[in-house]
Design a protein around this motif. Structure first.
Motif, PDB file in Angstrom:
ATOM      1  N   LEU A 127       0.833  -1.201   0.000  1.00  0.00           N
ATOM      2  CA  LEU A 127       0.000   0.000   0.000  1.00  0.00           C
ATOM      3  C   LEU A 127       0.872   1.258   0.000  1.00  0.00           C
ATOM      4  CD1 LEU A 127      -2.720   1.463   0.266  1.00  0.00           C
ATOM      5  CD2 LEU A 127      -2.536   1.176   2.746  1.00  0.00           C
ATOM      6  N   ILE A 128       1.860   1.308   0.908  1.00  0.00           N
ATOM      7  CA  ILE A 128       2.729   2.490   0.991  1.00  0.00           C
ATOM      8  C   ILE A 128       3.600   2.593  -0.255  1.00  0.00           C
ATOM      9  CG2 ILE A 128       4.614   3.575   2.277  1.00  0.00           C
ATOM     10  CD1 ILE A 128       3.484   2.285   4.801  1.00  0.00           C
ATOM     11  N   GLY A 129       4.138   1.455  -0.706  1.00  0.00           N
ATOM     12  CA  GLY A 129       5.016   1.465  -1.881  1.00  0.00           C
ATOM     13  C   GLY A 129       4.310   1.956  -3.126  1.00  0.00           C
ATOM     14  N   SER A 130       3.105   1.448  -3.384  1.00  0.00           N
ATOM     15  CA  SER A 130       2.367   1.869  -4.577  1.00  0.00           C
ATOM     16  C   SER A 130       1.930   3.320  -4.479  1.00  0.00           C
ATOM     17  CB  SER A 130       1.146   0.961  -4.781  1.00  0.00           C
ATOM     18  OG  SER A 130       0.306   0.988  -3.636  1.00  0.00           O
ATOM     19  N   THR A 131       1.623   3.790  -3.246  1.00  0.00           N
ATOM     20  CA  THR A 131       1.245   5.198  -3.065  1.00  0.00           C
ATOM     21  C   THR A 131       2.433   6.119  -3.322  1.00  0.00           C
ATOM     22  OG1 THR A 131      -0.421   4.579  -1.416  1.00  0.00           O
ATOM     23  CG2 THR A 131       0.284   6.879  -1.467  1.00  0.00           C
ATOM     24  N   MET A 132       3.583   5.786  -2.745  1.00  0.00           N
ATOM     25  CA  MET A 132       4.788   6.589  -2.958  1.00  0.00           C
ATOM     26  C   MET A 132       5.256   6.528  -4.412  1.00  0.00           C
ATOM     27  SD  MET A 132       5.633   8.182  -0.204  1.00  0.00           S
ATOM     28  CE  MET A 132       7.304   8.667  -0.641  1.00  0.00           C
ATOM     29  N   ASN A 133       4.923   5.430  -5.097  1.00  0.00           N
ATOM     30  CA  ASN A 133       5.353   5.283  -6.489  1.00  0.00           C
ATOM     31  C   ASN A 133       4.687   6.300  -7.406  1.00  0.00           C
ATOM     32  OD1 ASN A 133       7.037   3.630  -8.282  1.00  0.00           O
ATOM     33  ND2 ASN A 133       5.087   3.142  -9.284  1.00  0.00           N
ATOM     34  N   VAL A 134       3.541   6.827  -6.976  1.00  0.00           N
ATOM     35  CA  VAL A 134       2.882   7.887  -7.754  1.00  0.00           C
ATOM     36  C   VAL A 134       3.807   9.108  -7.847  1.00  0.00           C
ATOM     37  CG1 VAL A 134       0.908   9.454  -7.825  1.00  0.00           C
ATOM     38  CG2 VAL A 134       0.594   7.083  -7.097  1.00  0.00           C
ATOM     39  N   ILE A 135       4.576   9.353  -6.769  1.00  0.00           N
ATOM     40  CA  ILE A 135       5.482  10.502  -6.736  1.00  0.00           C
ATOM     41  C   ILE A 135       6.847  10.148  -7.312  1.00  0.00           C
ATOM     42  CG2 ILE A 135       6.621  12.192  -5.231  1.00  0.00           C
ATOM     43  CD1 ILE A 135       4.341  11.723  -3.223  1.00  0.00           C
ATOM     44  N   GLY A 137       7.758   7.179  -8.938  1.00  0.00           N
ATOM     45  CA  GLY A 137       7.782   6.372 -10.160  1.00  0.00           C
ATOM     46  C   GLY A 137       8.224   7.150 -11.394  1.00  0.00           C
ATOM     47  N   PRO A 138       7.663   8.349 -11.629  1.00  0.00           N
ATOM     48  CA  PRO A 138       8.095   9.114 -12.813  1.00  0.00           C
ATOM     49  C   PRO A 138       9.591   9.430 -12.818  1.00  0.00           C
ATOM     50  CG  PRO A 138       6.040   9.987 -11.950  1.00  0.00           C
ATOM     51  CD  PRO A 138       6.512   8.979 -10.953  1.00  0.00           C
ATOM     52  N   LEU A 139      10.198   9.583 -11.653  1.00  0.00           N
ATOM     53  CA  LEU A 139      11.630   9.850 -11.604  1.00  0.00           C
ATOM     54  C   LEU A 139      12.431   8.655 -12.094  1.00  0.00           C
ATOM     55  CD1 LEU A 139      12.019  11.696  -8.158  1.00  0.00           C
ATOM     56  CD2 LEU A 139      12.120  12.703 -10.441  1.00  0.00           C
ATOM     57  N   VAL A 140      11.963   7.444 -11.743  1.00  0.00           N
ATOM     58  CA  VAL A 140      12.672   6.232 -12.156  1.00  0.00           C
ATOM     59  C   VAL A 140      12.638   6.077 -13.668  1.00  0.00           C
ATOM     60  CG1 VAL A 140      12.732   3.713 -11.924  1.00  0.00           C
ATOM     61  CG2 VAL A 140      12.152   5.122  -9.961  1.00  0.00           C
ATOM     62  N   GLU A 141      11.589   6.599 -14.293  1.00  0.00           N
ATOM     63  CA  GLU A 141      11.463   6.473 -15.747  1.00  0.00           C
ATOM     64  C   GLU A 141      12.427   7.368 -16.502  1.00  0.00           C
ATOM     65  OE1 GLU A 141       7.411   7.194 -16.721  1.00  0.00           O
ATOM     66  OE2 GLU A 141       6.638   5.448 -15.619  1.00  0.00           O
ATOM     67  N   TYR A 146      20.163   4.949  -9.055  1.00  0.00           N
ATOM     68  CA  TYR A 146      21.107   5.534  -8.094  1.00  0.00           C
ATOM     69  C   TYR A 146      20.898   7.037  -7.968  1.00  0.00           C
ATOM     70  CZ  TYR A 146      24.058   7.359 -11.881  1.00  0.00           C
ATOM     71  OH  TYR A 146      24.545   8.050 -12.967  1.00  0.00           O
ATOM     72  N   ALA A 147      20.473   7.700  -9.058  1.00  0.00           N
ATOM     73  CA  ALA A 147      20.216   9.134  -9.006  1.00  0.00           C
ATOM     74  C   ALA A 147      18.929   9.428  -8.231  1.00  0.00           C
ATOM     75  CB  ALA A 147      20.120   9.693 -10.425  1.00  0.00           C
ATOM     76  N   VAL A 148      17.945   8.534  -8.355  1.00  0.00           N
ATOM     77  CA  VAL A 148      16.706   8.705  -7.596  1.00  0.00           C
ATOM     78  C   VAL A 148      16.993   8.593  -6.096  1.00  0.00           C
ATOM     79  CG1 VAL A 148      14.405   7.763  -7.139  1.00  0.00           C
ATOM     80  CG2 VAL A 148      15.295   7.828  -9.485  1.00  0.00           C
ATOM     81  N   VAL A 149      17.851   7.638  -5.723  1.00  0.00           N
ATOM     82  CA  VAL A 149      18.237   7.496  -4.315  1.00  0.00           C
ATOM     83  C   VAL A 149      18.966   8.751  -3.843  1.00  0.00           C
ATOM     84  CG1 VAL A 149      19.602   6.166  -2.655  1.00  0.00           C
ATOM     85  CG2 VAL A 149      18.348   4.990  -4.474  1.00  0.00           C
ATOM     86  N   MET A 150      19.777   9.347  -4.695  1.00  0.00           N
ATOM     87  CA  MET A 150      20.470  10.594  -4.347  1.00  0.00           C
ATOM     88  C   MET A 150      19.477  11.721  -4.097  1.00  0.00           C
ATOM     89  SD  MET A 150      23.741  10.520  -6.963  1.00  0.00           S
ATOM     90  CE  MET A 150      24.385  12.090  -6.370  1.00  0.00           C
ATOM     91  N   HIS A 250       9.724  -4.153  -8.408  1.00  0.00           N
ATOM     92  CA  HIS A 250       8.762  -3.508  -9.294  1.00  0.00           C
ATOM     93  C   HIS A 250       9.424  -2.593 -10.321  1.00  0.00           C
ATOM     94  CE1 HIS A 250       6.318  -4.783  -5.867  1.00  0.00           C
ATOM     95  NE2 HIS A 250       5.288  -4.777  -6.693  1.00  0.00           N
ATOM     96  N   ILE A 251      10.758  -2.553 -10.313  1.00  0.00           N
ATOM     97  CA  ILE A 251      11.476  -1.776 -11.317  1.00  0.00           C
ATOM     98  C   ILE A 251      12.666  -2.586 -11.800  1.00  0.00           C
ATOM     99  CG2 ILE A 251      10.805   0.477 -10.384  1.00  0.00           C
ATOM    100  CD1 ILE A 251      13.511   0.665  -9.040  1.00  0.00           C
ATOM    101  N   VAL A 252      13.120  -2.287 -13.001  1.00  0.00           N
ATOM    102  CA  VAL A 252      14.289  -2.954 -13.573  1.00  0.00           C
ATOM    103  C   VAL A 252      15.534  -2.212 -13.116  1.00  0.00           C
ATOM    104  CG1 VAL A 252      15.459  -3.651 -15.695  1.00  0.00           C
ATOM    105  CG2 VAL A 252      12.959  -3.719 -15.570  1.00  0.00           C
TER     106      VAL A 252
END
Length: 305
Positions: A127-135, A137-141, A146-150, A250-252
């Motif tokens: 639930l938390i993961g899919s909710t946070m992925n809305v914010i 997720g677009p960055l991962v695309e 590693y830059a998203v973690v930064m 959920h991501i490559v």
């Protein structure tokens, strides 16, 4: 009441005329109560105000009453003692007060405790993961992981620094530390002088100071509640996205190259049980936090004189 005794000693030591004020109030108090008209002309209004300000005099039924007459008398007697050891604190304990959390702080604390269960309970994690992925997720695309973690580390470093700077009362924290150092110093002096009476009084003060220690802990922990409240969802998202503990990725992801370690997978242990993703996050977080503090000139360590 040890604190009343200390306050009387402090007042007398800082202003010798306060001795006459305390003695006059003790003498004129009828059934423990005294009014300004009873002592007017014998003590100044300034001395009267100081006794009220320091809590030696408190509100009574018709006027003011001594908070603890026996402690006030003991303060006068000990204040005139010839001992070379100081048993009164140089720190104004009235300034310490009590650390109180607002209802929002307490609500954040309850929610934060609940968020911890998401590390083990997969339905809440999803639930938390899919909710946070809305914010996030677009960055991962558009960015490598590693830059998203930064970016997450930069954001957490920024709000952590600001929360600590604004939610912790540094003056109160300094007062807590200064009082404990003062007690330890006077304790050593009393031990060297072999003054058992002074040691007993300092021991009583040290026991009362334990409440101040709890207040100091609460001051330190208050911003941590809000930091965890905001940071744990980001951690849960990384758990969910990477697939930590069999939660399903959920991501490559591509392998990351870490300093002194080389190319590793994100879930590979690189520092004992700590996996690569969390090591990379902490390295980025520590670096960004130091840069932010220097850039904003924010010092969150209490200073003592």
């Amino acid at each position: 009441m040890v604190r009343i005794e200390q306050k009387v000693r402090d007042l007398v030591s800082s202003d010798p005329e306060m001795r006459n004020a305390v003695e006059t109030v003790l003498e004129r108090a009828n059934d423990g109560e005294v009014k300004w008209v009873d002592v007017k002309g014998d003590i100044t209004s300034g001395h009267w105000g100081r006794l009220i300000e320091k809590g030696v005099l408190v509100d009574g039924d018709e006027g003011f009453e001594l908070a603890d007459p026996e402690a006030a008398r003991a303060g006068l007697e000990n204040g005139s003692s010839g001992s070379s050891v100081s048993t009164s604190s140089s720190v104004d304990t009235d300034d310490l007060g009590e650390s109180s959390w607002s209802k929002y702080d307490k609500m954040a604390g309850v929610v934060t405790v609940g968020l911890f269960f998401a590390y083990w309970w997969q339905p809440l994690q999803r639930l938390i993961g899919s909710t946070m992925n809305v914010i996030l997720g677009p960055l991962v695309e558009i960015l490598p992981f590693y830059a998203v973690v930064m970016i997450i580390a930069l954001a957490t470093g920024l709000y952590s620094t600001l929360l600590q700077a604004n939610l912790m009362n540094m003056e109160k924290m300094s007062a807590y530390q200064e009082r404990m150092k003062d007690i330890q110093k006077r304790r050593k002096e009393a031990q060297k002088a072999g003054d058992d009476e002074a040691l007993d009084r300092i021991q009583q003060e040290q026991m009362e100071a334990m409440g101040d220690q709890m207040g100091m802990f609460k001051e330190q922990f208050r911003p941590m509640v809000w930091i965890m409240f905001l940071t744990i969802p980001a951690f849960i998202w990384m758990y969910w996205a990477i697939g930590v503990r069999g939660s399903g990725g959920h991501i490559v992801l591509q392998n990351i190259v870490l300093p002194l370690v080389g190319k590793v997978s994100w879930t590979e242990g690189v520092l004992g049980p700590m996996q690569a993703w969390i090591v990379w996050y902490f390295l980025c977080s520590m670096g960004f936090t130091q840069i932010i503090r220097k850039s904003l000139d924010i010092d969150i360590s209490p200073s003592t004189s």
